[in-house]
Design a protein around this motif. Structure first.
Motif, PDB file in Angstrom:
ATOM      1  N   GLY A 103      -9.072 -43.044   7.945  1.00  0.00           N
ATOM      2  CA  GLY A 103     -10.165 -43.808   7.353  1.00  0.00           C
ATOM      3  C   GLY A 103     -10.138 -43.945   5.849  1.00  0.00           C
ATOM      4  N   LEU A 104      -9.027 -43.573   5.187  1.00  0.00           N
ATOM      5  CA  LEU A 104      -8.968 -43.784   3.736  1.00  0.00           C
ATOM      6  C   LEU A 104      -9.112 -45.257   3.385  1.00  0.00           C
ATOM      7  N   ALA A 105      -8.567 -46.135   4.212  1.00  0.00           N
ATOM      8  CA  ALA A 105      -8.697 -47.585   4.032  1.00  0.00           C
ATOM      9  C   ALA A 105      -8.154 -48.045   2.685  1.00  0.00           C
ATOM     10  N   ASP A 106      -6.998 -47.498   2.289  1.00  0.00           N
ATOM     11  CA  ASP A 106      -6.384 -47.897   1.035  1.00  0.00           C
ATOM     12  C   ASP A 106      -5.270 -48.917   1.215  1.00  0.00           C
ATOM     13  N   GLY A 107      -4.952 -49.292   2.473  1.00  0.00           N
ATOM     14  CA  GLY A 107      -3.931 -50.285   2.724  1.00  0.00           C
ATOM     15  C   GLY A 107      -2.510 -49.778   2.627  1.00  0.00           C
ATOM     16  N   ARG A 108      -2.308 -48.488   2.350  1.00  0.00           N
ATOM     17  CA  ARG A 108      -0.967 -47.927   2.251  1.00  0.00           C
ATOM     18  C   ARG A 108      -0.482 -47.428   3.607  1.00  0.00           C
ATOM     19  N   ASN A 109       0.836 -47.432   3.803  1.00  0.00           N
ATOM     20  CA  ASN A 109       1.451 -46.875   4.995  1.00  0.00           C
ATOM     21  C   ASN A 109       1.771 -45.400   4.759  1.00  0.00           C
ATOM     22  N   TYR A 110       1.466 -44.567   5.760  1.00  0.00           N
ATOM     23  CA  TYR A 110       1.636 -43.125   5.618  1.00  0.00           C
ATOM     24  C   TYR A 110       2.596 -42.592   6.676  1.00  0.00           C
ATOM     25  N   ILE A 111       3.333 -41.545   6.320  1.00  0.00           N
ATOM     26  CA  ILE A 111       4.094 -40.775   7.285  1.00  0.00           C
ATOM     27  C   ILE A 111       3.704 -39.308   7.147  1.00  0.00           C
ATOM     28  N   GLY A 112       3.854 -38.576   8.240  1.00  0.00           N
ATOM     29  CA  GLY A 112       3.424 -37.189   8.279  1.00  0.00           C
ATOM     30  C   GLY A 112       4.446 -36.236   7.685  1.00  0.00           C
ATOM     31  N   ASN A 113       4.097 -34.956   7.732  1.00  0.00           N
ATOM     32  CA  ASN A 113       4.934 -33.918   7.138  1.00  0.00           C
ATOM     33  C   ASN A 113       4.784 -32.648   7.968  1.00  0.00           C
ATOM     34  N   LEU A 114       5.856 -32.276   8.673  1.00  0.00           N
ATOM     35  CA  LEU A 114       5.820 -31.075   9.505  1.00  0.00           C
ATOM     36  C   LEU A 114       5.788 -29.793   8.683  1.00  0.00           C
ATOM     37  N   ASN A 115       5.994 -29.895   7.369  1.00  0.00           N
ATOM     38  CA  ASN A 115       6.026 -28.713   6.505  1.00  0.00           C
ATOM     39  C   ASN A 115       4.772 -28.570   5.648  1.00  0.00           C
ATOM     40  N   LEU A 116       3.719 -29.287   6.002  1.00  0.00           N
ATOM     41  CA  LEU A 116       2.487 -29.188   5.214  1.00  0.00           C
ATOM     42  C   LEU A 116       1.924 -27.774   5.238  1.00  0.00           C
ATOM     43  N   LYS A 117       1.332 -27.388   4.102  1.00  0.00           N
ATOM     44  CA  LYS A 117       0.625 -26.119   4.010  1.00  0.00           C
ATOM     45  C   LYS A 117      -0.871 -26.352   4.229  1.00  0.00           C
TER      46      LYS A 117
ATOM     47  N   LYS B 199     -21.168 -47.503 -12.891  1.00  0.00           N
ATOM     48  CA  LYS B 199     -19.826 -48.013 -12.593  1.00  0.00           C
ATOM     49  C   LYS B 199     -18.911 -46.842 -12.251  1.00  0.00           C
ATOM     50  N   GLN B 200     -17.904 -47.102 -11.452  1.00  0.00           N
ATOM     51  CA  GLN B 200     -16.892 -46.102 -11.140  1.00  0.00           C
ATOM     52  C   GLN B 200     -15.549 -46.609 -11.631  1.00  0.00           C
ATOM     53  N   ASP B 201     -15.068 -46.042 -12.736  1.00  0.00           N
ATOM     54  CA  ASP B 201     -13.768 -46.440 -13.259  1.00  0.00           C
ATOM     55  C   ASP B 201     -12.753 -45.310 -13.218  1.00  0.00           C
ATOM     56  N   GLU B 202     -13.139 -44.170 -12.604  1.00  0.00           N
ATOM     57  CA  GLU B 202     -12.180 -43.095 -12.356  1.00  0.00           C
ATOM     58  C   GLU B 202     -11.536 -43.371 -10.996  1.00  0.00           C
ATOM     59  N   VAL B 203     -10.460 -44.136 -10.998  1.00  0.00           N
ATOM     60  CA  VAL B 203      -9.875 -44.635  -9.756  1.00  0.00           C
ATOM     61  C   VAL B 203      -8.390 -44.276  -9.684  1.00  0.00           C
ATOM     62  N   SER B 204      -7.893 -44.259  -8.444  1.00  0.00           N
ATOM     63  CA  SER B 204      -6.510 -43.875  -8.183  1.00  0.00           C
ATOM     64  C   SER B 204      -5.622 -45.114  -8.108  1.00  0.00           C
ATOM     65  N   SER B 205      -4.738 -45.287  -9.091  1.00  0.00           N
ATOM     66  CA  SER B 205      -3.822 -46.429  -9.085  1.00  0.00           C
ATOM     67  C   SER B 205      -2.811 -46.321  -7.960  1.00  0.00           C
ATOM     68  N   LEU B 206      -2.469 -45.102  -7.553  1.00  0.00           N
ATOM     69  CA  LEU B 206      -1.517 -44.906  -6.468  1.00  0.00           C
ATOM     70  C   LEU B 206      -2.010 -45.571  -5.186  1.00  0.00           C
ATOM     71  N   GLN B 207      -3.313 -45.579  -4.980  1.00  0.00           N
ATOM     72  CA  GLN B 207      -3.884 -46.136  -3.754  1.00  0.00           C
ATOM     73  C   GLN B 207      -4.571 -47.473  -3.998  1.00  0.00           C
ATOM     74  N   ASN B 208      -4.125 -48.148  -5.062  1.00  0.00           N
ATOM     75  CA  ASN B 208      -4.571 -49.522  -5.358  1.00  0.00           C
ATOM     76  C   ASN B 208      -6.087 -49.608  -5.512  1.00  0.00           C
ATOM     77  N   GLU B 209      -6.696 -48.540  -5.979  1.00  0.00           N
ATOM     78  CA  GLU B 209      -8.149 -48.521  -6.104  1.00  0.00           C
ATOM     79  C   GLU B 209      -8.576 -49.219  -7.386  1.00  0.00           C
ATOM     80  N   SER B 210      -9.558 -50.096  -7.285  1.00  0.00           N
ATOM     81  CA  SER B 210     -10.056 -50.827  -8.444  1.00  0.00           C
ATOM     82  C   SER B 210     -11.445 -50.333  -8.825  1.00  0.00           C
ATOM     83  N   PRO B 211     -11.825 -50.476 -10.099  1.00  0.00           N
ATOM     84  CA  PRO B 211     -13.164 -50.044 -10.529  1.00  0.00           C
ATOM     85  C   PRO B 211     -14.260 -50.874  -9.869  1.00  0.00           C
ATOM     86  N   THR B 212     -15.453 -50.305  -9.846  1.00  0.00           N
ATOM     87  CA  THR B 212     -16.617 -50.976  -9.284  1.00  0.00           C
ATOM     88  C   THR B 212     -17.739 -50.948 -10.315  1.00  0.00           C
ATOM     89  N   ALA B 213     -18.434 -52.066 -10.463  1.00  0.00           N
ATOM     90  CA  ALA B 213     -19.537 -52.160 -11.423  1.00  0.00           C
ATOM     91  C   ALA B 213     -20.749 -51.396 -10.916  1.00  0.00           C
TER      92      ALA B 213
END
Length: 719
Positions: free
Chosen positions: A490-504, A638-652
């Motif tokens: 449900g992140l809904a960031d439009g990115r494709n993800y793959i899993g990691n069997l070595n996650l901590k 406004k929210q301008d602390e956004v993550s560029s990695l996940q294509n997040e844009s600011p909101t007024a």
């Protein structure tokens, strides 16, 4: 249990069930006792987790909002927000964390949704108007359950009121709501019958709406919904034993999720509970609970929105099953409800198992498939010890405290996967072979520690200190997503993800300081919090050559792989209430949180994705005789602390007024007139996500706007 009510692979026809449930409720209501129930259709808000707090005593009406779930009402709680991927797919956020990091129980049940993008989140299982909402503020006690790293919220039916004699007496209630902007209809019916030691309840619900219009008149796509529900409850009580049983059923029919790549075709949800509480000594009680849920879910990207080319049609068929068992031993006081004033223990253990499947196909190509999740099993075994005590200071004032310890083990496993593309695409074949040849069984040991204490500052003010460590194991999708897809819980960031069997595992060190002040007619509660999360699970650019080549072929950005990095969050939330006189009251809540990574991605320490901005609300309430009127300002910066990695844009930022006028026609009937977004303002909530529906009034990638002016009427009738 699911097999007994299935027909052709799906549960019993939902509209027939809903019609039957409503008919039963109304028929029983007409035959019920003429006695009028005193209880109104309200949600009772209670804040726990701060010792002896109970400071926040607020009642929010079901008719306060056109929301088909409780998201608007829950957002009145300090620190609580809701990520809205669709109007029936809300994800609870608390102090910047959301999804599986926040424990949300519905009817005291942990819900395992089928949707890998949380279309059937726990909040979608809320059914009925008589709800009790409990927020365990700050560092949640260990007794609330394992994996409560981000806090805990419980939504359950109000406790039943038994009669004072052994004769069965019945009451029935009918609520109906209509809002004009999106032609939304919400009908709830309930029949409750009880003696002095037993009860039976039946609840039915119908909800339906079309797409809504924003403040500037644009039609917002995939904001329609259609769902029904039925819930049965029963209980039996003796002097030393209480037995409660519950079965809930929810069908979500065709419903939109504009922030996701697919819409809901259907979700069939079944959940159940059997709880037995028994006193076995003068001050000890044993509590046993067996519970579970089963969900079936289809979603696709071509029936309910502008479809891509036939070769890109995708149908995702998913299902989930869960079964849990809890046993608790509680030391209680003389009233049988609270822990002993001189100190008391809670001791317990639990087991919870989830099973998940997901298969993606194309109706235009019978050969195409991606077996994304195959018989994934996640087992949680846990035990805890908690003690509530108090000691006296030199001035004889009690200083309560709490200490808790919980140890858990989480084990996951998955069967082999496959895809029709493996025969012709070497990159897909490499991913299939790599996953199937790997050791897919992983396990995690979790330790939660909580310490709380409360001290008086003055006669009217107290201060609370809470410290703790909370841990969480990765979810099944974070580990087992072998093919790069938009599966992100449900992140809904439009990115494709793959899993990691070595996650901590994630491990959070948490601190919370709260101040509560009460004086005649005035109360305020404020909290400052900080948490440092080691091995926070976040998507980082994938180094898997096959996965990256597949996303390039699909015309998508580089895949992200779930990995562990450090993170921290800090902020504050506050609630205040002032009773000016017997007619006027002002209430307000506000929150602010800042979250960021403490380790860099591409040499940058990014803000955490999709975190609520500085926001709050203030309500002026006027009551006179049978009239109750309220004007509420809901505002956000406004929210301008956004993550560029996940294509997040600011909101007024924005400010929106809502108005409610409630009139008690008589002892059995209540009428409410509601106006949402009084000024018809065009605005978007930051947590509403971005539009993923093509060929609509709202552009692709544009923030999903909220509903424009919405005028509604709500009727409560008690038989």
């Amino acid at each position: 249990m699911l097999n007994h009510i299935q027909s052709n692979g799906r549960m019993m026809a939902p509209k027939i069930l809903a019609a039957i449930s409503l008919a039963v409720c109304l028929a029983l209501g007409s035959a019920a006792s003429s006695a009028v129930a005193e209880e109104s259709n309200i949600e009772r808000i209670e804040v726990l987790g701060q010792i002896n707090s109970g400071l926040l005593e607020s009642q929010i009406d079901f008719e306060d909002s056109s929301s088909p779930d409780l998201r608007a009402q829950l957002s009145q709680l300090p620190g609580v927000s809701v990520n809205g991927n669709g109007l029936v797919s809300g994800i609870v956020q608390y102090r910047g964390l959301y999804g599986d990091r926040v424990k949300v129980k519905i009817d005291d049940i942990d819900i395992a949704g089928a949707g890998p993008n949380a279309m059937d989140s726990p909040l979608s299982h809320v059914l009925g108007t008589q709800q009790e909402v409990i927020l365990y503020q700050g560092v949640a006690p260990v007794s609330v359950g394992a994996e409560s790293l981000g806090g805990a919220l419980v939504i359950r039916n109000n406790k039943p009121d038994l009669n004072t004699r052994d004769k069965w007496e019945s009451t029935a209630a009918l609520t109906a709501t209509y809002f004009g902007n999106n032609d939304s209809k919400n009908v709830n019916a309930e029949v409750f019958s009880a003696t002095d030691n037993a009860y039976i309840s039946v609840q039915g619900q119908l909800q339906k709406a079309g797409n809504y219009e924003s403040g500037n008149g644009d039609e917002v796509p995939s904001t329609f919904y259609d769902r029904t529900g039925l819930k049965l409850g029963a209980g039996y009580f003796t002097d030393d034993t209480a037995i409660n049983a519950l079965v809930g059923y929810r069908n979500t029919d065709e419903s939109g999720t504009p922030a996701l790549a697919m819409d809901i075709i259907y979700v069939d949800s079944l959940w159940y509970k059997l709880a037995v509480d028994r006193e076995f000594s003068n001050d000890w009680q044993a509590k046993l609970k067996l519970y579970g849920n089963q969900n079936e879910h289809d979603m696709n990207n071509y029936e309910l929105r502008s479809a891509p080319m036939p070769a890109m049609h995708r149908l995702n068929t998913v299902d989930s099953e869960a079964l849990g068992f809890d046993i608790d031993f509680v030391q209680f006081g003389q009233n049988g409800q609270t822990l002993r004033s001189e100190g008391g223990w809670r001791i317990g253990a639990s087991y919870y198992q989830q099973v998940h499947n997901s298969r993606i196909t194309n109706p235009n190509n019978a050969m195409f498939f991606i077996h994304n999740f195959n018989d994934i099993e996640r087992d949680l075994l846990s035990a805890y010890l908690e003690y509530d005590g108090s000691f006296n200071s030199t001035d004889k004032i009690d200083k309560p405290w709490q200490i808790g310890l919980r140890a858990s083990e989480v084990t996951l496993n998955a069967d082999e996967v496959g895809s029709s593309m493996a025969m012709m695409n070497p990159n897909v074949a490499a991913l299939v072979m790599g996953f199937n040849n790997a050791n897919r069984e992983v396990d995690y040991q979790l330790v939660d520690i909580v310490l709380k204490t409360q001290m008086p500052l003055t006669e009217r003010a107290d201060i609370t200190f809470s410290l703790g460590q909370k841990e969480r194991a990765p979810t099944y999708s974070e580990i087992y997503s072998w093919f790069p897809l938009e599966v992100s819980a449900g992140l809904a960031d439009g990115r494709n993800y793959i899993g990691n069997l070595n996650l901590k595992k994630e491990s959070a060190k948490k601190a919370d300081v709260g101040i509560q002040y009460q004086k005649a007619g005035f109360s305020v509660m404020g909290n400052v919090f900080y948490q440092k999360i080691d091995d926070y699970i976040i998507g980082t650019p994938s180094e898997s050559s096959p996965a990256n080549m597949i996303t390039t072929m699909m015309g998508a950005q580089q895949a992200l792989q779930w990995n562990n990095l450090g993170a921290q969050l800090h902020g504050l939330d506050v609630y205040a209430s002032y009773e000016i006189d017997k007619h006027w009251q002002i209430t307000s809540s506000a929150q602010w949180v800042n979250g960021k990574l403490t380790e860099a991605i591409n040499s940058e320490k990014l803000p955490l994705y999709r975190v609520a901005p500085l926001s709050g609300n203030i309500t002026v309430n006027w009551q006179y005789d049978r009239i109750d009127a309220a004007l509420t300002l809901v505002a956000a910066a406004k929210q301008d602390e956004v993550s560029s990695l996940q294509n997040e844009s600011p909101t007024a930022g924005y400010g929106v007024f809502n108005f409610i006028l409630d009139y008690e026609l008589n002892a059995a009937m209540n009428l409410s007139f509601v106006i949402e977004n009084l000024a018809d303002k065009s605005y978007a909530q930051h947590l509403g996500g971005v539009n993923r529906v093509a060929n609509a009034d709202i552009s692709l990638g544009e923030k999903v706007p909220e509903i424009g002016r919405n005028i509604g009427v709500h009727l409560d009738v008690v038989f």
